[in-house]
Enzyme design. Structure first.
Site, PDB file in Angstrom:
ATOM      1  N   GLY A  41       0.187  -1.214   0.156  1.00  0.00           N
ATOM      2  CA  GLY A  41       0.150   0.250  -0.372  1.00  0.00           C
ATOM      3  C   GLY A  41       0.461   1.183  -0.013  1.00  0.00           C
ATOM      4  N   GLN A  46       2.592  10.051   1.189  1.00  0.00           N
ATOM      5  CA  GLN A  46       3.864   9.702   1.584  1.00  0.00           C
ATOM      6  C   GLN A  46       5.034   9.677   0.231  1.00  0.00           C
ATOM      7  OE1 GLN A  46       2.270   5.076   2.686  1.00  0.00           O
ATOM      8  NE2 GLN A  46       4.734   5.655   3.318  1.00  0.00           N
ATOM      9  N   CYS A  85       5.855  -0.195   7.178  1.00  0.00           N
ATOM     10  CA  CYS A  85       5.781   1.027   6.270  1.00  0.00           C
ATOM     11  C   CYS A  85       6.969   1.621   5.728  1.00  0.00           C
ATOM     12  CB  CYS A  85       5.520   2.644   7.650  1.00  0.00           C
ATOM     13  SG  CYS A  85       4.987   3.894   6.470  1.00  0.00           S
ATOM     14  N   LEU A  86       6.781   1.763   4.413  1.00  0.00           N
ATOM     15  CA  LEU A  86       7.970   2.240   3.563  1.00  0.00           C
ATOM     16  C   LEU A  86       8.595   3.417   3.757  1.00  0.00           C
ATOM     17  CD1 LEU A  86       5.830   1.363   0.124  1.00  0.00           C
ATOM     18  CD2 LEU A  86       7.948   0.266   1.396  1.00  0.00           C
ATOM     19  N   HIS A 127      -4.190   1.116   7.803  1.00  0.00           N
ATOM     20  CA  HIS A 127      -3.112   1.309   7.740  1.00  0.00           C
ATOM     21  C   HIS A 127      -2.950   2.621   6.799  1.00  0.00           C
ATOM     22  CE1 HIS A 127       1.543   1.524   7.727  1.00  0.00           C
ATOM     23  NE2 HIS A 127       1.448   2.190   6.530  1.00  0.00           N
ATOM     24  N   GLU A 128      -3.076   2.689   6.003  1.00  0.00           N
ATOM     25  CA  GLU A 128      -3.130   4.003   4.733  1.00  0.00           C
ATOM     26  C   GLU A 128      -4.484   4.416   4.401  1.00  0.00           C
ATOM     27  OE1 GLU A 128      -0.878   3.422   2.726  1.00  0.00           O
ATOM     28  OE2 GLU A 128       0.025   1.889   3.261  1.00  0.00           O
ATOM     29  N   HIS A 131      -2.628   6.993   7.689  1.00  0.00           N
ATOM     30  CA  HIS A 131      -1.183   8.076   6.885  1.00  0.00           C
ATOM     31  C   HIS A 131      -2.501   9.376   6.155  1.00  0.00           C
ATOM     32  CE1 HIS A 131       2.308   6.174   5.848  1.00  0.00           C
ATOM     33  NE2 HIS A 131       2.044   4.981   5.766  1.00  0.00           N
TER      34      HIS A 131
HETATM   35 ZN    ZN Z   1       2.996   3.157   5.608  1.00  0.00          ZN
END
Ligand code: ZN
Length: 206
Positions: A41, A46, A85-86, A127-128, A131
């Site tokens: 995701g 991000q 998480c990226l 999660h997204e 964000h």
């Molecule tokens: Zn993330």
């Protein structure tokens, strides 16, 4: 890719109102970035864009799903899951996520859609969506010590590193500070300046 502690990761994204070619291009770019990083995701924050949209892609899907202006309408059940998480490379943590969710969102044409999700997909959508509200998974770890340092090798295997144990570079710089502790910056109230002076420790150390 915006990485913690970039302040944009802590900002609330704004509602999308224009469903145009620019939005479709952003979604395509985000899907490409997500795939390149082997993520499941990616939220617009991000990549530095404060718009309420994200992309998700499960392993067995051919294409990414784009969710615009998502709203989680219902959450059921709880389970503790490991998450990364990226935007927080090198870490993973245990968080509590819903077992099943229902989400309402708009597609790239602006049409209202609904989706029921469970397990990994529900986790990714939660999660997204977080964000887009400036929330990161480290904000709701199940316990303070449930954050792990990891190293991912070339094959994609994850190795867990001991948390809190300093690495070689950290030990090296700590040793240097110890060796030079006889030279401490001293604040001089009369001049208002900070000067470096030898302390008494210098004699003792010899
Ligand atoms: Zn993330």
């Amino acid at each position: 890719m915006r990485v913690f502690p970039d302040p944009i990761l802590r900002q609330r994204a704004r509602k999308v109102t224009q469903f145009d070619a620019k939005l479709a291009q952003l979604a395509a770019d985000m899907a490409e970035t997500m795939n390149a990083h082997h993520g499941v995701g990616l939220a617009a924050n991000q990549v530095g864009v404060l718009q309420r949209m994200f992309v998700v892609k499960m392993e067995d899907w051919e294409e990414a799903l784009v969710l615009v202006n998502p709203e989680i309408m219902r959450r059921e059940g709880l389970r503790d899951v490991e998450e990364g998480c990226l935007s927080l490379p090198g870490y993973r943590g245990m968080v509590s996520r819903s077992e099943r969710i229902r989400v309402r969102y708009q597609d790239l044409t602006g049409k209202q859609q609904r989706l029921r999700a469970e397990c990994m997909l529900a986790q990714a959508i939660e999660h997204e969506t977080d964000h887009l509200n400036g929330i990161l998974y480290i904000d709701h770890l199940v316990a303070h010590d449930q954050l792990f340092r990891i190293h991912v090798n070339e094959d994609g295997d994850v190795e867990y590193l001991p948390t809190g144990e300093p690495d070689a570079a950290e030990l090296e710089s700590a040793a240097q500070r110890m060796n030079s502790r006889n030279v401490l910056p001293q604040f001089d109230p009369s001049s208002g300046r900070t000067a470096t002076r030898q302390t008494d420790d210098a004699t003792v150390a010899d």
